[in-house]
Design an enzyme around this catalytic site. Structure first.
Site, PDB file in Angstrom:
ATOM      1  N   SER A   1     -15.152 -49.483  28.540  1.00  0.00           N
ATOM      2  CA  SER A   1     -14.880 -48.623  27.373  1.00  0.00           C
ATOM      3  C   SER A   1     -13.518 -48.813  26.719  1.00  0.00           C
ATOM      4  O   SER A   1     -13.251 -48.203  25.675  1.00  0.00           O
ATOM      5  CB  SER A   1     -15.050 -47.154  27.766  1.00  0.00           C
ATOM      6  OG  SER A   1     -16.416 -46.839  27.892  1.00  0.00           O
TER       7      SER A   1
ATOM      8  N   LYS B   1     -13.332 -49.572  23.006  1.00  0.00           N
ATOM      9  CA  LYS B   1     -13.309 -48.566  21.944  1.00  0.00           C
ATOM     10  C   LYS B   1     -11.950 -48.462  21.253  1.00  0.00           C
ATOM     11  O   LYS B   1     -11.852 -47.882  20.167  1.00  0.00           O
ATOM     12  CB  LYS B   1     -13.721 -47.212  22.522  1.00  0.00           C
ATOM     13  CG  LYS B   1     -15.166 -47.186  23.044  1.00  0.00           C
ATOM     14  CD  LYS B   1     -15.528 -45.827  23.608  1.00  0.00           C
ATOM     15  CE  LYS B   1     -17.003 -45.740  24.008  1.00  0.00           C
ATOM     16  NZ  LYS B   1     -17.295 -46.378  25.288  1.00  0.00           N
TER      17      LYS B   1
ATOM     18  N   SER C   1     -15.232 -40.802  25.051  1.00  0.00           N
ATOM     19  CA  SER C   1     -15.766 -42.148  25.275  1.00  0.00           C
ATOM     20  C   SER C   1     -17.268 -42.189  25.002  1.00  0.00           C
ATOM     21  O   SER C   1     -18.025 -42.882  25.673  1.00  0.00           O
ATOM     22  CB  SER C   1     -15.475 -42.616  26.707  1.00  0.00           C
ATOM     23  OG  SER C   1     -15.566 -44.017  26.814  1.00  0.00           O
TER      24      SER C   1
END
Length: 474
Positions: free
Chosen positions: A85, A88, A144
């Site tokens: 993640s 991102k 997230s």
């Protein structure tokens, strides 16, 4: 009913007991893998006189100065890993650069919610819902949320030039933007970081991408938020509230770090733990990235790395005399306005800096280096002809200038030594020949004297024999 419940509980207990050995083996494997990563070499520690950084449990790690992009700590920083993640961060950066956080709206397509699988992070958005881009980025960076990342890519991608859907154009732009920022080891195929064999990056690339966040205070504001609520939408009357996941941002957490101003967490089974941390102590702004970490070590590692960098290096404004020397040595005229900064190990004077020139994204650059490491850089116009004359063979002027001086001094030393050796050899030959000649003459004289002595003795003997014969006759 009670008997049935007892049977169910007994069955669950049996399953738990059966799984315990497997869980123990898994935990042992994780710690063993973490230990192996801990023992991997730290390349920055191999630089002569460079501050020695800590060992960490990540297979890769890096610390850079966000302003100078100087690399202060490096452990396998170019190794390719799954980012999970922390992807991102790039998604949020592109959204901020190509959209308006206050006026743009993000609409959720059926695809943006259908692609989710059990266990994926999400905040329960529905197809057809609409929220502001700013609320969406809170969902991306704090919660997230994968469906929000997907929807942001679809929405912002429609603003971009090129062929394909908004989502496809956004993913293409992710790779282009990463390359513009200096990334060399990355290939992104989605905006959320869920596992894909073709989706990878490096600690180095993520550090460069993350450093750009300091140019976007609106993103830092989101990252610094502990809790955010998205109010009712066009389809849902309830609010959605979620919290910060980066533990160094949480004041009540044992991992809280007072200089932490942002960051992003990441985890998948394949990637392990990944973490980006932004820190600012008022003197330096740092980016720390750690990847491919197993076990519960990543926050302790990050603290150690940030403490090391803050304590071991000093960010200084380059002296005007140093910049003048740089311009003279490598024939580069600085074009940027404002001060130039360098990151030097504590106690190292700027007079030890050396200079090189190069190019980044078509822009000529002057690099300030120490021990071969770039510790500062600035845009500059380079006199190519003068630089080539100084460098020779296309090598970097700063390095070649110093090498050339060394070679010139060495040549004169060699010539002088050779002349001395030749003179000594001539003298030795002369002396040896003279000694041989003298020796030969002495031998010749000795031989002559010996022969003359022998001749005299023969003559005396002959005279005695002659006298004896004369007596006998008389």
């Amino acid at each position: 009913m009670k008997r049935k419940m007892k049977k169910i509980l007994s069955g669950l207990l049996c399953v738990a007991v059966a799984l315990m050995p497997a869980a123990k083996v898994w935990a042992t494997d994780v710690e063993e893998e973490a230990k192996k990563a801990y023992e991997l070499p730290v390349q920055s520690n191999e630089i002569e006189n460079w501050p020695q950084g800590p060992a960490v449990y990540g297979q890769s790690a890096i610390v850079i100065d966000a302003d100078t992009r100087s690399i202060l700590y490096a452990k396998n920083m170019h190794d390719k890993h799954y980012p999970a993640s922390i992807t991102k961060v790039l998604t949020a950066l592109l959204a901020a650069e190509n959209g308006n956080l206050n006026t743009d709206r993000v609409t959720f397509s059926q695809e943006s919610v259908n692609f989710l699988e059990p266990g994926d992070a999400y905040i329960g958005m529905r197809a057809g819902e609409e929220i502001s881009l700013k609320d969406a980025l809170y969902g991306v960076l704090l919660a997230s949320a994968n469906e929000v990342s997907y929807a942001v890519a679809e929405t912002i991608g429609t603003k971009m030039q090129g062929n394909g859907s908004g989502y496809e154009k956004f993913v293409k732009a992710m790779n282009e933007r990463a390359e513009e920022l200096g990334a060399t080891d990355s290939h992104f195929v989605n905006p959320h970081g869920l596992q894909d064999e073709n989706h990878y990056t490096s600690a180095y690339d993520m550090a460069l991408i993350s450093a750009e966040l300091f140019e976007h205070p609106e993103i830092l504001e989101i990252m610094e938020t502990y809790e955010h609520t998205i109010g009712p939408t066009n389809l849902v009357n309830e609010s959605r509230t979620f919290q910060q996941r980066h533990e160094m941002m949480e004041t009540w957490n044992s991992h809280y770090y007072e200089y932490c101003v942002g960051g992003k967490t990441g985890y998948t089974d394949e990637a392990g733990n990944t973490l980006i941390t932004l820190a600012d102590n008022g003197k330096m702004r740092l980016i720390c990235v750690e990847m491919a970490t197993r076990g519960q070590h990543i926050y302790d590692d990050t603290r150690s790395l940030l403490d090391y960098a803050f304590a071991g290096f000093s960010r200084q404004e380059a002296k005007s005399s140093i910049l003048e020397s740089a311009e003279e040595d490598v024939h580069a005229t600085i074009t940027e306005k404002g001060p130039v900064y360098v990151d030097l190990p504590v106690g190292i004077p700027q007079e030890e800096l050396e200079f090189e020139t190069g190019e980044e994204n078509g822009v000529s650059m002057l690099y300030l280096t120490w021990q071969g490491q770039t510790v500062g850089k600035v845009a500059a116009d380079v006199d190519e002809k003068a630089a080539q004359r100084a460098a020779g063979d296309g090598k970097k002027p700063g390095a070649v200038t110093s090498i050339r001086k060394i070679l010139e001094e060495s040549i004169w030393i060699v010539i002088g030594a050779a002349a001395v050796l030749i003179l000594i050899a001539v003298i030795l030959v002369f002396v040896i020949r003279r000694r041989k000649r003298s020796s030969f003459l002495r031998l010749s004289r000795r031989k002559q004297r010996r022969q003359e002595s022998q001749r005299r003795r023969r003559m005396k003997r002959a005279a005695r024999r002659s006298r004896r014969r004369g007596r006998k006759r008389w």
